[in-house]
Design an enzyme around this catalytic site. Structure first.
Site, PDB file in Angstrom:
ATOM      1  N   ALA A 111     -10.109  -7.676   7.040  1.00  0.00           N
ATOM      2  CA  ALA A 111      -8.511  -7.448   8.272  1.00  0.00           C
ATOM      3  C   ALA A 111      -8.791  -8.036   9.555  1.00  0.00           C
ATOM      4  CB  ALA A 111      -8.872  -5.958   8.078  1.00  0.00           C
ATOM      5  N   ARG A 112     -10.034  -7.588   9.759  1.00  0.00           N
ATOM      6  CA  ARG A 112     -10.317  -8.028  11.312  1.00  0.00           C
ATOM      7  C   ARG A 112      -9.992  -9.723  11.653  1.00  0.00           C
ATOM      8  NH1 ARG A 112     -14.682  -4.427  13.245  1.00  0.00           N
ATOM      9  NH2 ARG A 112     -15.297  -3.782  11.563  1.00  0.00           N
ATOM     10  N   GLN A 116       1.049  -1.200   0.029  1.00  0.00           N
ATOM     11  CA  GLN A 116       0.337  -0.172  -0.150  1.00  0.00           C
ATOM     12  C   GLN A 116       1.063   1.658   0.032  1.00  0.00           C
ATOM     13  OE1 GLN A 116      -1.796   1.601   3.443  1.00  0.00           O
ATOM     14  NE2 GLN A 116      -3.946  -0.144   2.100  1.00  0.00           N
ATOM     15  N   TYR A 162      -6.933  10.213   3.939  1.00  0.00           N
ATOM     16  CA  TYR A 162      -5.141  10.843   3.803  1.00  0.00           C
ATOM     17  C   TYR A 162      -5.329  11.951   2.976  1.00  0.00           C
ATOM     18  CZ  TYR A 162      -3.094   6.724   7.007  1.00  0.00           C
ATOM     19  OH  TYR A 162      -3.062   5.831   7.953  1.00  0.00           O
TER      20      TYR A 162
END
Length: 398
Positions: free
Chosen positions: A352-353, A107, A177
């Site tokens: 993800a989690r 990333q 971001y």
């Protein structure tokens, strides 16, 4: 197309699939979760082990999180950065992941106003100057020279990713971001060619994606992680996201999009859903931030009810407007939601989690598609980034 026909034509999530020039062994991507395991912006053995666990656990591709393209673009000074010094460690990481049969993505991005200027020793860049409550400091408005430099650094990062053996890069256009903050009408109040209309606010992100494509060609896959919704009044919203997706498709700059939501500045829990770990966050913060979290944290770390595939409704609207391959993120925890994503026309799913809780979940689901993830969406893993991202419910070796 009827529902039964759509189901019949849906691809098998565990079968090999093409992503740009790369063939993945399945359609499951380990989403980028900041690992908190790099040191001095370099790869560590612990970071390699983290991704090897997920590769050995069966994902088609794992994503190395937040590889900053510039020193002021790190969220903190430990975070990975693309430098000549970082390349040997990056190569060790990609070789170790490939040895387990998985692909690996980097990333790439610039944290912009999310960066910690006190940690980096450099000002945090943003579309304009404003006070950052978390770091108790002011951002600096990015100049045209800053923006040109950062665009070029994304291209350099893409080229270095090839040298390091990565199969893909994921450009970070989410979570406010830097590129995402330019997309946001709430944050971006500029009066020049980078502000005002959506076309102007999207200029920076589009320039980045085209620069990466120009530098890497079709040697590796290019994904972009794009907000559908900032989750704040006056922020970037779905109708604008759909237009940005159309432009990225017209530009031919990306091979796939991973759809996300939420603002690391204003509403981070909007992405995660589930519990907001206020007490745990306060416990790791220095003063006066600790006191701020204790007094006002519930207004920033809001709690949203969890449900499987919770970004699907918005992502479905994007799916209807583009032919680009799409990655469905958010509440993908079992085979049912994976199959639903395939039936709805998504090409990949990102997890993800659930994988932090059980890195071998994909292998186990291939053996028994009826098992359920053990993740309870407590979100305490968010706090673990300060000492190495992990599920806090899993006992650590003595």
């Amino acid at each position: 197309m009827t529902e039964s026909t759509r189901t019949r034509n849906a691809p098998d999530v565990f079968a090999p699939a093409k992503l740009g020039p790369v063939t993945l062994r399945n359609r499951v991507i380990k989403a980028a979760t900041y690992e908190g395991l790099s040191r001095k912006s370099l790869v560590t053995d612990e970071l390699i082990d983290f991704h090897v666990r997920h590769a050995a656990g069966g994902v088609g591709m794992t994503t190395v999180a937040y590889c900053a393209v510039a020193p002021e673009g790190r969220t903190d000074r430990r975070q990975l950065q693309w430098t000549d010094e970082s390349l040997p460690g990056m190569r060790r990481l990609t070789e170790a992941v490939h040895a387990e049969g998985a692909a690996v993505s980097a990333q790439i991005g610039h944290a912009g106003p999310v960066a910690n200027p006190k940690s980096n020793g450099l000002p945090a860049l943003a579309p304009g100057r404003f006070f950052h409550k978390t770091t108790t400091s002011f951002t600096r408005a990015a100049t045209h020279d800053d923006l040109r430099r950062i665009v070029k650094r994304h291209g350099v990062a893409g080229k270095m990713a090839i040298e390091a053996g990565f199969d893909a890069v994921e450009i970070h256009f989410g979570h406010n971001y830097l590129a995402s903050s330019f997309l946001s009408p709430k944050i971006n109040r500029r009066k020049d060619e980078y502000g005002g209309s959506l076309e102007n606010r999207a200029r920076f992100a589009r320039d980045i994606a085209r620069e990466v494509r120009d530098r890497v060609g079709d040697r590796i896959a290019i994904l972009a992680k794009l907000n559908m919704d900032d989750g704040v009044p006056g922020g970037f919203w779905l109708d604008e996201a759909i237009q940005v997706v159309r432009w990225l498709e017209e530009d031919g700059s990306v091979d796939a999009l991973e759809l996300t939501a939420g603002s690391s500045l204003h509403n981070p829990m909007y992405l995660f859903k589930g519990d907001a770990p206020l007490r745990e966050f306060a416990g790791v913060m220095p003063q006066p931030v600790k006191l701020g979290v204790q007094l006002f944290g519930k207004h920033v770390l809001k709690s949203y009810p969890y449900e499987d595939a919770y970004l699907l409704n918005d992502a479905r609207q994007v799916r209807a407007e583009t032919k680009l391959p799409l990655v469905l993120l958010g509440g993908i925890t079992n085979k049912r939601t994976m199959d639903l994503a395939m039936e709805e026309g998504f090409q990949y799913v990102a997890m993800a989690r659930a994988l932090l809780r059980e890195p071998d979940l994909i292998n186990r689901l291939q053996q028994d598609p009826d098992i359920e993830s053990l993740c309870i969406h407590c979100n305490k893993c968010m706090v673990a980034i300060y000492g190495g991202t992990r599920c806090v419910l899993v006992p650590q070796p003595a």
